[in-house]
Design an enzyme around this catalytic site. Structure first.
Site, PDB file in Angstrom:
ATOM      1  N   THR A  37      23.111  12.846  82.607  1.00 35.84           N
ATOM      2  CA  THR A  37      22.599  12.765  81.234  1.00 35.84           C
ATOM      3  C   THR A  37      23.496  11.792  80.476  1.00 35.84           C
ATOM      4  OG1 THR A  37      21.588  14.932  81.147  1.00 35.84           O
ATOM      5  CG2 THR A  37      22.485  14.124  79.078  1.00 35.84           C
ATOM      6  N   THR A  58      26.425  17.736  77.308  1.00 36.65           N
ATOM      7  CA  THR A  58      25.737  17.618  78.596  1.00 36.65           C
ATOM      8  C   THR A  58      26.083  18.839  79.437  1.00 36.65           C
ATOM      9  OG1 THR A  58      25.608  16.327  80.649  1.00 36.65           O
ATOM     10  CG2 THR A  58      27.624  16.088  79.386  1.00 36.65           C
ATOM     11  N   GLY A  59      25.263  19.117  80.457  1.00 40.13           N
ATOM     12  CA  GLY A  59      25.491  20.294  81.292  1.00 40.13           C
ATOM     13  C   GLY A  59      24.246  21.165  81.288  1.00 40.13           C
ATOM     14  N   VAL A  60      24.405  22.439  81.601  1.00 40.50           N
ATOM     15  CA  VAL A  60      23.229  23.325  81.662  1.00 40.50           C
ATOM     16  C   VAL A  60      22.704  23.550  80.243  1.00 40.50           C
ATOM     17  CG1 VAL A  60      22.332  25.573  82.382  1.00 40.50           C
ATOM     18  CG2 VAL A  60      24.138  24.461  83.710  1.00 40.50           C
ATOM     19  N   GLY A  61      21.562  22.952  79.951  1.00 37.29           N
ATOM     20  CA  GLY A  61      21.017  22.980  78.601  1.00 37.29           C
ATOM     21  C   GLY A  61      20.783  24.392  78.092  1.00 37.29           C
ATOM     22  N   VAL A  65      12.104  22.262  77.972  1.00 37.87           N
ATOM     23  CA  VAL A  65      12.841  21.350  77.093  1.00 37.87           C
ATOM     24  C   VAL A  65      14.290  21.818  77.055  1.00 37.87           C
ATOM     25  CG1 VAL A  65      13.078  20.514  74.721  1.00 37.87           C
ATOM     26  CG2 VAL A  65      10.805  20.832  75.700  1.00 37.87           C
ATOM     27  N   GLY A  66      15.217  20.881  77.177  1.00 40.65           N
ATOM     28  CA  GLY A  66      16.635  21.240  77.200  1.00 40.65           C
ATOM     29  C   GLY A  66      17.347  20.919  75.893  1.00 40.65           C
ATOM     30  N   ASP A  67      18.651  21.084  75.932  1.00 41.94           N
ATOM     31  CA  ASP A  67      19.471  20.892  74.729  1.00 41.94           C
ATOM     32  C   ASP A  67      19.442  19.456  74.199  1.00 41.94           C
ATOM     33  OD1 ASP A  67      20.862  20.242  77.151  1.00 41.94           O
ATOM     34  OD2 ASP A  67      22.703  20.051  75.978  1.00 41.94           O
TER      35      ASP A  67
HETATM   36  N1  ASP Z   1      21.784  19.060  79.320  1.00 46.70           N
HETATM   37  C1  ASP Z   1      20.746  18.499  80.146  1.00 46.70           C
HETATM   38  C2  ASP Z   1      19.590  19.463  80.180  1.00 46.70           C
HETATM   39  O1  ASP Z   1      19.824  20.656  80.322  1.00 46.70           O
HETATM   40  C3  ASP Z   1      21.174  18.212  81.540  1.00 46.70           C
HETATM   41  C4  ASP Z   1      22.474  17.466  81.701  1.00 46.70           C
HETATM   42  O2  ASP Z   1      23.206  17.304  80.742  1.00 46.70           O
HETATM   43  O3  ASP Z   1      22.781  17.014  82.810  1.00 46.70           O
HETATM   44  O4  ASP Z   1      18.473  19.030  80.114  1.00 46.70           O
END
Ligand code: ASP
Length: 310
Positions: free
Chosen positions: A174, A225-228, A203-205
């Site tokens: 991301t 970034t990471g697990v939304g 839909v993510g963060d």
């Molecule tokens: N945060 C993003 C999502 O969850 C993924 C990522 O940051 O790699 O969509």
């Protein structure tokens, strides 16, 4: 004082390719050139658009594919001087979702548009179309899908188990940027293809103001970034900015927000931040974070770690 910070995502960046590092630094160059034409807002938009176009990151042309093998992109942008913001979710046909987010902010009365409505706006403004996924990304999709199907429970729980097992292998790339310009204006932007094999419609963060993106001239700017799903539950980007508003340094704000998050929702995430004095930080609970920053007189370099919070 112009300052620009960019990230290429949490996750699998122990030894990023030379190309990934080059594109990250090129995004800084593009953003710095944009400062000269405009403001912090221009800088974050152009830096993120460059990474969307590169094909190296999980955003724009290089986006992860959902469970059906389709790219569904999320992005958002925020202007810290006015608290105006724009965001898009689940867009399938737009090459530069960050530019579409900016259009939502500038040309509509709304903050968030999703799916077909967002795509309609993109076609009105004749934004470039997203090309179909490359052969190698389709092959990656098939590989990941068969891995996922091997071991039920089916969707997200298994996906998150894989995140844990692989130390972030399922999250990477991301992109985001935060900036402070000479006039003291702050801005933030984030763009992503989201998690591999996410359910269609997820839909993510990165599409949500306050979760993946936030900027407020009185405090600072943050891109996550990471697990939304984790960032959404704690409104991660707003939390970091709120702490800076209370006088925390960017480093302390990032560390505090990520620590709190680890206690509440133990999933890998990362943040970059800049405050109104030009202080910069990058922190992660994921094993790695690809990031860099530009400040006058300093030589930028691509980094794979910031402050590791555990
Ligand atoms: N945060 C993003 C999502 O969850 C993924 C990522 O940051 O790699 O969509």
């Amino acid at each position: 004082m112009d300052v620009l910070v960019v990230h290429g995502g949490a996750g699998l960046w122990r030894s990023p390719s030379r190309r990934a590092k080059r594109e990250l630094l090129a995004a800084l160059d593009v953003g710095v050139a944009a400062f000269r034409r405009g403001s912090a807002l221009e800088a974050v938009e152009e830096a993120v658009a460059h990474m969307e176009n590169s094909g190296v990151f999980n955003a724009g042309v290089g986006s992860a594919l959902n469970l059906e093998g389709v790219a569904e992109l999320d992005a958002s942008i925020m202007d810290g001087s006015s608290l105006r913001a724009g965001a898009v979710g689940c867009v399938r046909t737009v090459r530069n979702p960050v530019k579409l987010a900016r259009l939502v902010m500038e040309h509509t009365d709304h903050v968030l548009l999703v799916g077909e409505g967002a795509e309609l706006l993109a076609s009105v403004f004749k934004l470039s179309k997203l090309p179909p996924p490359s052969r190698s990304r389709r092959a990656e999709y098939r590989r990941r899908l068969s891995e996922l199907l091997e071991k039920p429970p089916f969707f997200m729980e298994r996906n998150i188990e894989l995140v844990r097992e692989h130390g972030g292998a399922f999250l990477y790339g991301t992109v985001g940027a935060v900036a402070l310009d000479d006039n003291g204006n702050l801005a933030a932007a984030t763009s992503t293809g989201g998690l591999w094999l996410k359910l269609p419609g997820r839909v993510g963060d990165s599409a949500l103001i306050g979760c993946g993106t936030y900027a407020d001239n009185r405090g600072g700017a943050c891109s996550a970034t990471g697990v939304g799903e984790a960032a959404i539950r704690v409104c991660l980007a707003k939390r970091v900015v709120d702490l800076m508003l209370r006088g925390f340094s960017p480093r302390r704000a990032c560390r505090t927000a990520l620590r709190e998050m680890l206690e509440l929702v133990n999933l890998p995430n990362a943040v970059i931040a800049v405050d109104r004095r030009g202080g910069v930080a990058a922190a992660h609970t994921s094993p790695h974070l690809l990031w860099s920053y530009w400040r006058r007189g300093e030589q930028p370099r691509a980094r794979t770690r910031g402050l590791h919070v555990s």
